[in-house]
Design a protein around this motif. Structure first.
Motif, PDB file in Angstrom:
ATOM      1  N   ARG A 223      16.004  54.129  87.048  1.00  0.00           N
ATOM      2  CA  ARG A 223      14.807  54.694  86.446  1.00  0.00           C
ATOM      3  C   ARG A 223      13.984  55.359  87.554  1.00  0.00           C
ATOM      4  NH1 ARG A 223      13.638  48.869  83.766  1.00  0.00           N
ATOM      5  NH2 ARG A 223      14.408  48.359  85.844  1.00  0.00           N
TER       6      ARG A 223
ATOM      7  N   THR B 249      17.714  51.486  80.625  1.00  0.00           N
ATOM      8  CA  THR B 249      18.614  51.478  81.790  1.00  0.00           C
ATOM      9  C   THR B 249      19.371  50.156  81.925  1.00  0.00           C
ATOM     10  OG1 THR B 249      17.223  53.085  82.924  1.00  0.00           O
ATOM     11  CG2 THR B 249      18.727  51.808  84.285  1.00  0.00           C
TER      12      THR B 249
ATOM     13  N   VAL C 119      15.543  58.753  83.561  1.00  0.00           N
ATOM     14  CA  VAL C 119      16.693  57.898  83.857  1.00  0.00           C
ATOM     15  C   VAL C 119      17.849  58.758  84.358  1.00  0.00           C
ATOM     16  CG1 VAL C 119      18.476  56.401  82.864  1.00  0.00           C
ATOM     17  CG2 VAL C 119      16.081  56.087  82.210  1.00  0.00           C
TER      18      VAL C 119
END
Length: 806
Positions: A96, A81, A221
């Motif tokens: 996340r 991420t 994610v």
């Protein structure tokens, strides 16, 4: 004039009460079932659509074009991420999300809550309403916590929660203090993401260890792209990202013989649209199948169509009895469009009454429907603008189809020929017969699908799982107690009990228990230049013994060997094949080049940790005193099974007084894997039952009309010496031929659709021909029983009565 139309319509309907009753009953039942099915489909298709800018929100997943088959996984590494946000300006926000649960403590009271771990961007991506606090700053600090409205009421009551301090974690010294900085509205029923609270993902106990590791997959994610970004072009731009950060994965796949897919990828980061996440089993373990949703809508249309066919058949058949009325009206100057409006108005009245009765029936049966199909429907869905538009459109369509065609045909009657006793409706039998064939085709199709769906559910439930699920009780530990400590206490309490055959524990439940929780830990590593992927399961001593899993080689974990809890594992046969070792016991492997070197001490047969709907994965069992035990398994003797649950409940109060006892039988838990299939078979059963009932209702009414028209023919046949059996055969023959034709049409359709459905399962039945034979014979018997009643009644009639008017 309009008032006159209503008067005449009412008189005509009152005169033909039987005809009107059959139509109203058929339409009301069809409307009721269709409302349920359409609302269920609408609810499922509405998942996650309430988020603003939902078309710009995606879930990231990893695509791997393995030599065996394609694989998709939603578990992501921690550094992904931050890297995406740093390298791609089209990523407006990224977060996340890790599932979690925790024991919440406030003023000495404890609450078991689902506390999710995420990034601050989560509140900017999703549109869950922020009731208190600011979405921009609520998760800026690691000690911040945002709670749901429901949790605020449960924990704080009428107090203002913002600014209050709460403790998360058990009493074992790992509690952490958090400050409430925001209150989110509760998630709606049609939300894939469910929660009680959110804290920063940096609070995850393994975050520091995993934050720079690209091979530690642990969370989901979510991305929100900028308004001018395009999914396809963004995925194309991420090819270089995959090559940069997942080079080892790509190299390992190439060594195994992997080839690029049609998009040129061997391994890639890709995106799934938010609207599709709920249905995606590969990526998110979707709870519903989009095929099932469209099947529900198709079934609803089938049932409505069958009811419309009944209406059309009865209206066309009844047109013969009203022919002279139409002729007289035409001779007195009535125009074709006036006749059409009058006759269509009568059918619209029937449709309206049937529709109103269907709505009332749906209202009365809604609680029962929700209970049977585990639904969450409310009448509030009916009053949504788009739902009202669909219902009104459906009503108008049914009225036009069911009433418009007969009205149009009757308005075309030639007045002179009708008054002479001739009816100019051309070959009405072709239309009537075609509609009856369509009815029974749909009914037979649904019955075949029902039987096949039920067989598949039975097959899944009766397949061997590789362990003995009988006489085993599974007890979730929860967050209020330490599983390792509780398990030791249970051993000391029950080890000398002759009714207890084994006690063990695991981090993963087998089946779905009363806590409705499931989890999975998959670990990937390289072994002798092979990419290995395995379910990684933390267990306790006597795991194999308690579950009835026999050792093929080596030994089980033993308290006499202290190192068993440090670096020893037991693997399944499939895992042994994956690492390419015929005699794996004694061999070593590492999941991380800088980590522990594990020795294989035992080999067990393959068994299913999860549903048979998915492919079976290799399994690695390991033992660790530092990892949590989330479920305790207790095997009891068959003789003590009846009272075992009560006994364990009493023991639980001694060993874990602070935690609730929610034990369940493991065989029931594994059955819960197939709730969706069971739900599908129940829906098919309901639909096929209603469809065959409506078809028989229509067939009965048409047979009544046809026999009424052939009354004099039957009288002549009897006068000329025809027997009752020959008359019954003559009257029933055409109907049976139509049913046989419907079976011939339905059989290949049912086979095709159910083959497609069964292809979604790794373990499935083969469709047997006897199903279609049995359905065909049943349909013929049902049709004969329906028609024969009227046929026998007509055959027994005194011919003098039917011929006296001639």
């Amino acid at each position: 004039m309009i008032r006159n139309y209503f008067k005449i319509a009412f008189r005509n309907l009152w005169k033909s009460k039987g005809y009107a009753s059959i139509n109203i009953v058929g339409l009301s039942v069809a409307f009721c079932i269709s409302i349920f099915l359409f609302l269920t489909a609408y609810f499922q298709l509405s998942f996650d659509l309430f988020h603003k800018d939902g078309d710009r929100i995606f879930q990231a997943y990893l695509f791997s074009n393995n030599p065996e088959k394609e694989e998709k996984g939603s578990s992501m590494p921690m550094p992904l991420t931050p890297a995406l946000k740093a390298e791609y300006p089209e990523v407006e926000a990224a977060a996340r999300l890790m599932n979690g649960s925790s024991l919440v403590e406030y003023k000495g009271k404890y609450f078991d809550k689902q506390v999710m771990l995420t990034d601050p961007d989560f509140l900017k991506i999703f549109s869950f309403p922020m009731l208190r606090g600011s979405a921009e700053t609520a998760l800026n600090d690691l000690s911040n916590i945002v709670i749901s409205q429901n949790m605020a009421k449960a924990v704080f009551g009428s107090e203002d929660p913002v600014g209050k301090q709460i403790q998360l974690g058990s009493d074992g010294g790992n509690q952490k203090q958090y400050i409430v900085t925001g209150v989110l509205g509760d998630f709606p029923d049609n939300s894939t993401i469910q929660y009680d609270a959110f804290i920063r993902i940096e609070n995850h106990e393994g975050y520091q260890r995993e934050k720079d590791h690209w091979d530690a997959m642990s969370h989901n994610v979510y991305l929100k792209l900028t308004p001018n970004a395009d999914q396809a072009s963004f995925e194309k731009r991420m090819k270089s990202f995959s090559k940069k950060y997942f080079a080892d994965n790509i190299t390992g796949l190439i060594k195994r013989g992997a080839k690029p897919d049609e998009r040129g990828d061997i391994f890639a980061v890709r995106l799934q649209k938010l609207a599709n996440i709920h249905f995606d089993k590969d990526i998110s373990g979707g709870a519903s199948s989009v095929t099932l949703i469209y099947a529900l809508m198709g079934i609803a249309c089938f049932i409505l169509l069958i009811a419309c066919i009944n209406f059309i058949n009865l209206s066309v058949a009844r047109s013969f009895t009203r022919a002279r009325e139409v002729g007289v009206r035409k001779s007195l100057g009535a125009l074709k469009n006036q006749l059409f409006v009058q006759i269509w108005g009568e059918t619209s009245m029937i449709c309206f009454v049937g529709f109103l009765a269907g709505l009332l029936l749906a209202y009365a049966l809604l609680p029962q429907f929700n209970a049977t199909f585990k639904g969450k429907l409310t009448l509030a869905y009916v009053f949504q603008p788009d739902t009202l538009a669909i219902i009104f459109g459906l009503f108008l369509l049914v009225t036009l189809i069911a009433g418009g065609y007969p009205a149009w045909q009757m308005s075309k009657f030639n007045a002179v020929e009708v008054l002479k006793g001739k009816i100019t409706l051309k070959r009405p039998g072709i239309l009537r017969n075609s509609l009856i064939v369509t009815q029974f085709t749909l009914s037979s199709l649904l019955i075949c699908c029902t039987i096949i769906a039920i067989q598949q559910v039975v097959f899944l439930r009766t397949q061997p799982l590789g362990f003995n699920k009988d006489q085993v009780i599974s007890i979730p530990v929860g967050n209020k107690a330490n599983g390792q400590q509780v398990l030791r206490r249970m051993h000391s309490e029950l080890d000398n009990d002759p009714t207890i055959l084994g006690i063990s524990g695991s981090a993963v439940n087998l089946g779905v228990g009363k806590d409705h929780s499931t989890s999975r830990s998959v670990i990937g590593f390289t072994y002798k230049e092979k990419e290995i992927s395995s379910d990684w399961v933390s267990v306790d001593y006597e795991y194999a013994k308690t579950l009835g899993i026999k050792l093929l080689d080596g030994r089980e974990f033993d308290r006499a060997y202290p190192t068993d809890s440090l670096d020893r594992v037991i693997i399944t046969e499939q895992m042994a094949k994956m690492i390419g070792e015929k005699d794996p016991v004694g061999k070593y492997f590492q999941t991380d080049t800088a980590g522990v070197k594990y020795q294989i001490i035992g080999l067990v047969p393959d068994f299913h940790l999860y549903s048979l709907k998915a492919d079976q994965k290799p399994i690695t069992l390991h033992l660790s005193h530092s990892e949590s035990i989330n479920y305790i398994f207790v095997r009891v003797t068959p003789q003590s099974l009846a009272g075992a649950m009560d006994k364990l409940k009493l023991v639980w109060k001694e060993v874990a007084p602070q935690a609730d006892f929610i034990g369940s039988y493991m065989d029931e838990n594994t059955d819960s894997w197939y709730k969706e299939e069971e739900r599908l078979s129940q829906i098919f059963s309901l639909a096929s039952g209603v469809a065959i009932l409506l078809s028989c209702l229509g067939l009965f009414a048409v047979a009544l009309m046809v026999i009424e028209q052939r009354t004099k023919e039957i009288g002549v046949r009897k006068v000329l010496g025809a027997s009752i059996s020959s008359i019954v055969y003559t009257l029933s023959e055409d109907f049976v031929k139509m049913v046989i034709l419907s079976i011939i049409i339905a059989t290949p359709l049912a086979w095709f659709f159910m083959q497609k459905w069964l292809d979604n399962y790794s373990y499935r039945i083969e469709i047997s021909a006897w199903i279609f034979v049995a359905v065909g014979i049943s349909a013929i018997v049902i049709a004969l029983a329906t028609v024969s009643f009227q046929s026998i009644k007509a055959a027994l009639m005194n011919p003098v009565k039917s011929l006296k008017s001639e």
